[in-house]
Design a protein around this motif. Structure first.
Motif, PDB file in Angstrom:
ATOM      1  N   THR A  47       0.852  -1.184   0.000  1.00  0.00           N
ATOM      2  CA  THR A  47       0.000   0.000   0.000  1.00  0.00           C
ATOM      3  C   THR A  47       0.886   1.232   0.000  1.00  0.00           C
ATOM      4  N   MET A 103       0.504   5.764   0.513  1.00  0.00           N
ATOM      5  CA  MET A 103      -0.348   6.930   0.710  1.00  0.00           C
ATOM      6  C   MET A 103      -0.442   7.701  -0.603  1.00  0.00           C
ATOM      7  N   GLU A 104      -1.650   8.063  -0.939  1.00  0.00           N
ATOM      8  CA  GLU A 104      -1.902   8.860  -2.136  1.00  0.00           C
ATOM      9  C   GLU A 104      -2.355  10.250  -1.685  1.00  0.00           C
ATOM     10  N   TYR A 105      -1.696  11.267  -2.210  1.00  0.00           N
ATOM     11  CA  TYR A 105      -2.003  12.643  -1.837  1.00  0.00           C
ATOM     12  C   TYR A 105      -2.565  13.406  -3.030  1.00  0.00           C
ATOM     13  N   ARG A 165      -2.862  13.605  -8.447  1.00  0.00           N
ATOM     14  CA  ARG A 165      -2.580  12.416  -7.656  1.00  0.00           C
ATOM     15  C   ARG A 165      -1.073  12.184  -7.555  1.00  0.00           C
ATOM     16  N   SER A 184      -6.159  16.231   0.140  1.00  0.00           N
ATOM     17  CA  SER A 184      -6.694  14.981   0.674  1.00  0.00           C
ATOM     18  C   SER A 184      -5.579  13.951   0.688  1.00  0.00           C
ATOM     19  N   SER A 185      -5.798  12.879   1.426  1.00  0.00           N
ATOM     20  CA  SER A 185      -4.852  11.758   1.418  1.00  0.00           C
ATOM     21  C   SER A 185      -5.618  10.491   1.729  1.00  0.00           C
ATOM     22  N   ARG A 186      -5.133   9.382   1.204  1.00  0.00           N
ATOM     23  CA  ARG A 186      -5.752   8.092   1.482  1.00  0.00           C
ATOM     24  C   ARG A 186      -4.738   7.003   1.202  1.00  0.00           C
ATOM     25  N   GLU A 187      -4.930   5.865   1.826  1.00  0.00           N
ATOM     26  CA  GLU A 187      -4.051   4.726   1.589  1.00  0.00           C
ATOM     27  C   GLU A 187      -4.621   3.909   0.437  1.00  0.00           C
ATOM     28  N   VAL A 188      -3.794   3.617  -0.549  1.00  0.00           N
ATOM     29  CA  VAL A 188      -4.255   2.865  -1.706  1.00  0.00           C
ATOM     30  C   VAL A 188      -3.413   1.610  -1.865  1.00  0.00           C
TER      31      VAL A 188
END
Length: 307
Positions: A165, A167-169, A224, A263-267
């Motif tokens: 995985t 982190m996507e920012y 992204r 924003s950020s999320r784990e992908v």
């Protein structure tokens, strides 16, 4: 990419050398221009320092040719817009001392008494850090073995790992432009303006509204960006900044900048796997071959004059 910096053997050797440092006598180096590489001089002193560096490492090598290669690497990094600050170099020098369990003063003494000098070692650090970034950029462009997203996933799974995985920012860059001709007169003022805007930043939706009444402010949506792709100079600040916040301002060649975290999320997907694989360098053999190929290309295009 593989991190070309300090070998374990050299670290141990420095620690061992420091024990008998009082018995060492630093050589005196002359300093005359020996080579000119694309209008950049290399002195006999530079070459002597590098020869002393090889001796400290107990490593064989052609000090003159190594200094030519280092000059080419630094020039290429500069062309690519890669800038390693004095603060980054000092931090790496400090880490090297800490990793070898010695105070800075002791490491300074080792460098001085061995004939390397801390200035030469720090310039070596700067060159290696910059070259790592240049190699990483070329590796990501597909010249490091053209690792596809699917290939990266397969290689990781073959080694018994799971799909990684990352982190996507979503990022937004704000630049308070300062022309080079006005830098001395206006940089401090622009820094205050950037700090004021950064303090008001509360998400990416209102940034352009804030910037409307300000002169020469550029707002860029960076889209992204996965963690391994983050620019080295900004990466740590971005990672510790909360969503909706902004990094501290920094002075750059363009002016004064900060980056907003939209924003950020784990992908976990194939693209993330590819980026993680490439960030880890694939394998050292590929990295060595890419570095050699790159330097050979630079040598062929360079103007190298021996005095």
């Amino acid at each position: 990419m593989r991190k070309y910096l300090f070998s374990a053997g050299f670290a141990l050797l420095v620690a061992a050398t420091s024990v008998s440092i009082a018995a060492m006598t630093p050589p005196a180096f002359a300093s005359q221009i020996k080579y000119v590489v694309n209008n950049i001089p290399i002195t006999t002193g530079d070459i002597a320092h590098r020869a002393a560096f090889f001796k400290l490492q107990r490593k064989k090598g052609d000090a003159a040719q190594e200094m030519i290669d280092q000059t080419l690497r630094l020039a290429e990094a500069k062309r690519l817009g890669i800038r390693i600050t004095d603060q980054q170099v000092d931090a790496a020098y400090q880490r090297f001392a800490s990793n070898n369990k010695m105070p800075l003063a002791k490491l300074d003494a080792v460098m001085s008494q061995s004939g390397v000098t801390k200035e030469h070692f720090k310039e070596f650090i700067r060159a290696q850090m910059a070259w790592n970034q240049a190699l990483s950029a070329r590796y990501r462009s597909g010249e490091g073995g053209s690792v596809t997203e699917q290939d990266a996933v397969r290689r990781m799974l073959d080694k018994g790992g799971s799909k990684p995985t990352a982190m996507e920012y979503m990022l937004q860059q704000v630049i308070f432009v300062v022309p080079a001709s006005e830098r001395a007169a206006t940089l401090a003022k622009r820094k205050r303006e950037a700090d004021a805007m950064r303090a008001r930043f509360n998400g990416c939706n209102t940034t352009r509204e804030f910037a409307k009444g300000l002169l020469d402010v550029t707002v860029r949506d960076l889209g992204r960006v996965l963690a391994p792709q983050l620019p080295t100079d900004w990466a740590e600040q971005i990672k510790v900044t909360k969503v909706g916040g902004a990094t501290p301002t920094r002075e750059t060649e363009r002016g004064v900048e900060f980056i907003g975290i939209c924003s950020s999320r784990e992908v976990s997907d194939d693209k993330a796997a590819q980026m993680v694989f490439q960030a880890e360098g694939g394998n050292d053999k590929d990295a060595d071959e890419l570095s050699k190929k790159y330097v050979d290309e630079l040598r062929k295009k360079a103007k190298i004059v021996e005095r």
